[in-house]
Design a protein around this motif. Structure first.
Motif, mmCIF file in Angstrom:
data_model
loop_
_atom_site.group_PDB
_atom_site.id
_atom_site.type_symbol
_atom_site.label_atom_id
_atom_site.label_comp_id
_atom_site.label_asym_id
_atom_site.label_seq_id
_atom_site.Cartn_x
_atom_site.Cartn_y
_atom_site.Cartn_z
ATOM 1 N N TRP A 85 0.841 -1.192 0.000
ATOM 2 C CA TRP A 85 0.000 0.000 0.000
ATOM 3 C C TRP A 85 0.876 1.241 0.000
ATOM 4 C CZ3 TRP A 85 0.329 3.341 4.147
ATOM 5 C CH2 TRP A 85 0.912 2.836 5.294
ATOM 6 N N GLU A 86 0.285 2.319 -0.487
ATOM 7 C CA GLU A 86 0.978 3.598 -0.602
ATOM 8 C C GLU A 86 -0.046 4.700 -0.348
ATOM 9 O OE1 GLU A 86 3.765 5.736 -3.993
ATOM 10 O OE2 GLU A 86 2.638 3.940 -4.514
ATOM 11 N N LEU A 87 0.371 5.712 0.394
ATOM 12 C CA LEU A 87 -0.543 6.779 0.765
ATOM 13 C C LEU A 87 0.241 8.069 0.952
ATOM 14 C CD1 LEU A 87 -3.349 7.761 1.921
ATOM 15 C CD2 LEU A 87 -2.531 6.962 4.155
ATOM 16 N N ILE A 88 -0.200 9.126 0.260
ATOM 17 C CA ILE A 88 0.317 10.464 0.529
ATOM 18 C C ILE A 88 -0.799 11.196 1.248
ATOM 19 C CG2 ILE A 88 1.062 12.653 -0.461
ATOM 20 C CD1 ILE A 88 2.260 11.062 -2.799
ATOM 21 N N THR A 89 -0.513 11.649 2.473
ATOM 22 C CA THR A 89 -1.550 12.325 3.250
ATOM 23 C C THR A 89 -0.930 13.249 4.288
ATOM 24 O OG1 THR A 89 -3.643 11.968 4.407
ATOM 25 C CG2 THR A 89 -1.803 10.549 5.040
ATOM 26 N N LEU A 146 7.184 15.098 3.061
ATOM 27 C CA LEU A 146 7.177 15.812 1.785
ATOM 28 C C LEU A 146 7.117 17.324 1.962
ATOM 29 C CD1 LEU A 146 4.646 13.590 -0.194
ATOM 30 C CD2 LEU A 146 7.149 13.479 -0.216
ATOM 31 N N GLY A 147 6.698 17.790 3.121
ATOM 32 C CA GLY A 147 6.578 19.233 3.359
ATOM 33 C C GLY A 147 5.129 19.665 3.347
ATOM 34 N N ALA A 151 1.841 19.250 7.383
ATOM 35 C CA ALA A 151 2.892 18.459 6.743
ATOM 36 C C ALA A 151 2.323 17.207 6.093
ATOM 37 C CB ALA A 151 3.962 18.079 7.764
ATOM 38 N N ARG A 152 2.751 16.962 4.871
ATOM 39 C CA ARG A 152 2.370 15.755 4.142
ATOM 40 C C ARG A 152 3.487 14.730 4.226
ATOM 41 N NH1 ARG A 152 -1.431 17.228 -0.326
ATOM 42 N NH2 ARG A 152 -2.017 19.322 0.238
ATOM 43 N N TYR A 153 3.053 13.480 4.229
ATOM 44 C CA TYR A 153 3.994 12.368 4.296
ATOM 45 C C TYR A 153 3.613 11.348 3.233
ATOM 46 C CZ TYR A 153 5.708 14.162 8.714
ATOM 47 O OH TYR A 153 6.263 14.957 9.682
ATOM 48 N N GLY A 182 -4.390 16.965 -3.171
ATOM 49 C CA GLY A 182 -3.478 15.883 -3.529
ATOM 50 C C GLY A 182 -3.049 14.972 -2.410
ATOM 51 N N ALA A 183 -3.840 14.851 -1.378
ATOM 52 C CA ALA A 183 -3.519 13.931 -0.289
ATOM 53 C C ALA A 183 -4.716 13.023 -0.049
ATOM 54 C CB ALA A 183 -3.179 14.709 0.979
ATOM 55 N N GLY A 184 -4.456 11.863 0.528
ATOM 56 C CA GLY A 184 -5.546 10.987 0.934
ATOM 57 C C GLY A 184 -5.810 9.795 0.045
ATOM 58 N N LEU A 185 -5.192 9.736 -1.132
ATOM 59 C CA LEU A 185 -5.444 8.632 -2.058
ATOM 60 C C LEU A 185 -4.653 7.401 -1.627
ATOM 61 C CD1 LEU A 185 -6.587 7.427 -4.671
ATOM 62 C CD2 LEU A 185 -4.686 8.474 -5.899
ATOM 63 N N LEU A 186 -5.368 6.345 -1.246
ATOM 64 C CA LEU A 186 -4.758 5.076 -0.868
ATOM 65 C C LEU A 186 -4.657 4.202 -2.105
ATOM 66 C CD1 LEU A 186 -3.785 2.993 1.260
ATOM 67 C CD2 LEU A 186 -6.200 2.333 1.530
ATOM 68 N N LEU A 187 -3.433 3.772 -2.425
ATOM 69 C CA LEU A 187 -3.196 2.885 -3.561
ATOM 70 C C LEU A 187 -2.719 1.548 -3.024
ATOM 71 C CD1 LEU A 187 -1.241 5.391 -5.831
ATOM 72 C CD2 LEU A 187 -3.627 4.689 -6.060
#
Length: 194
Positions: A85-89, A146-147, A151-153, A182-187
């Motif tokens: 899984w991958e998530l930017i949030t 990521l900043g 803060a996004r990770y 551009g955050a919150g999408l779980l892949l």
């Protein structure tokens, strides 16, 4: 539900490195009506890759710098299956006000009071466990800052599927703060090829 992987020319995406600008461009490509409630999640995984999850197929040619698109199937898994899984949030939580509430107050306003605050890195494991509860059991996780503000990770890891329907809901609804930008999408993807 559409999951689209859009290739970008980074030299033609001037200004699109800003999350709010990219968010407006993606939203306009998916649904030009700003008052609609169309569901749109997206993540820019690299300067050349944009992934969009939406109710309708995006008019990807409207996104500045878009070169091509590949439509991906939304994966379905069996309970007990191990996935990547991958998530930017932006991990946030409600900071509760200290005021006492009564049962009557809770019935009138069931949403938590207080402002959203960033979760410290020391609390990420618990935060992810809570967000994935009932859908995924995390096996391992790593993250990179990521900043941004909050803060996004970029989180990556493996997990065991506990409930495929609950996982599908997480993938459709998004996780954490910053969903519009551009955050919150779980892949997810299979750990081993099927």
């Amino acid at each position: 539900m559409y999951l689209s992987r859009i290739s970008l020319d980074p030299e033609r995406t001037t200004g699109m490195e800003q999350w709010a600008v990219m968010g407006r461009a993606v939203r306009k490509a998916v649904d030009p009506d700003p008052d609609s409630d169309a569901r749109v999640l997206w993540a820019r995984l690299s300067p050349t890759i944009l992934v969009v999850s939406s109710d309708t197929a995006p008019a990807w040619g409207k996104i500045p710098g878009a070169l091509s698109v590949t439509y991906l199937p939304l994966p379905r898994y069996q309970e007990g299956e191990t996935v990547r899984w991958e998530l930017i949030t932006a991990p946030t939580e409600q900071k509760q006000k200290k005021a006492e509430t009564t049962a009557e107050d809770e019935n009138e306003n069931p949403r938590p009071r207080g402002k959203k605050v960033s979760v410290p890195e020391s609390g990420f494991d618990d935060w992810l466990d809570h967000k994935f509860e009932g859908a995924l059991q995390i096996e391992d996780v790593s993250w990179k800052r990521l900043g941004g503000r909050p803060a996004r990770y970029h989180f990556t890891g493996t997990a065991i599927v506990e409930d495929s329907e609950a996982l599908q809901d997480l993938e459709l609804d998004g996780i954490g703060g910053g969903i519009a930008t551009g955050a919150g999408l779980l892949l997810t993807s299979p750990l081993d090829p099927r």
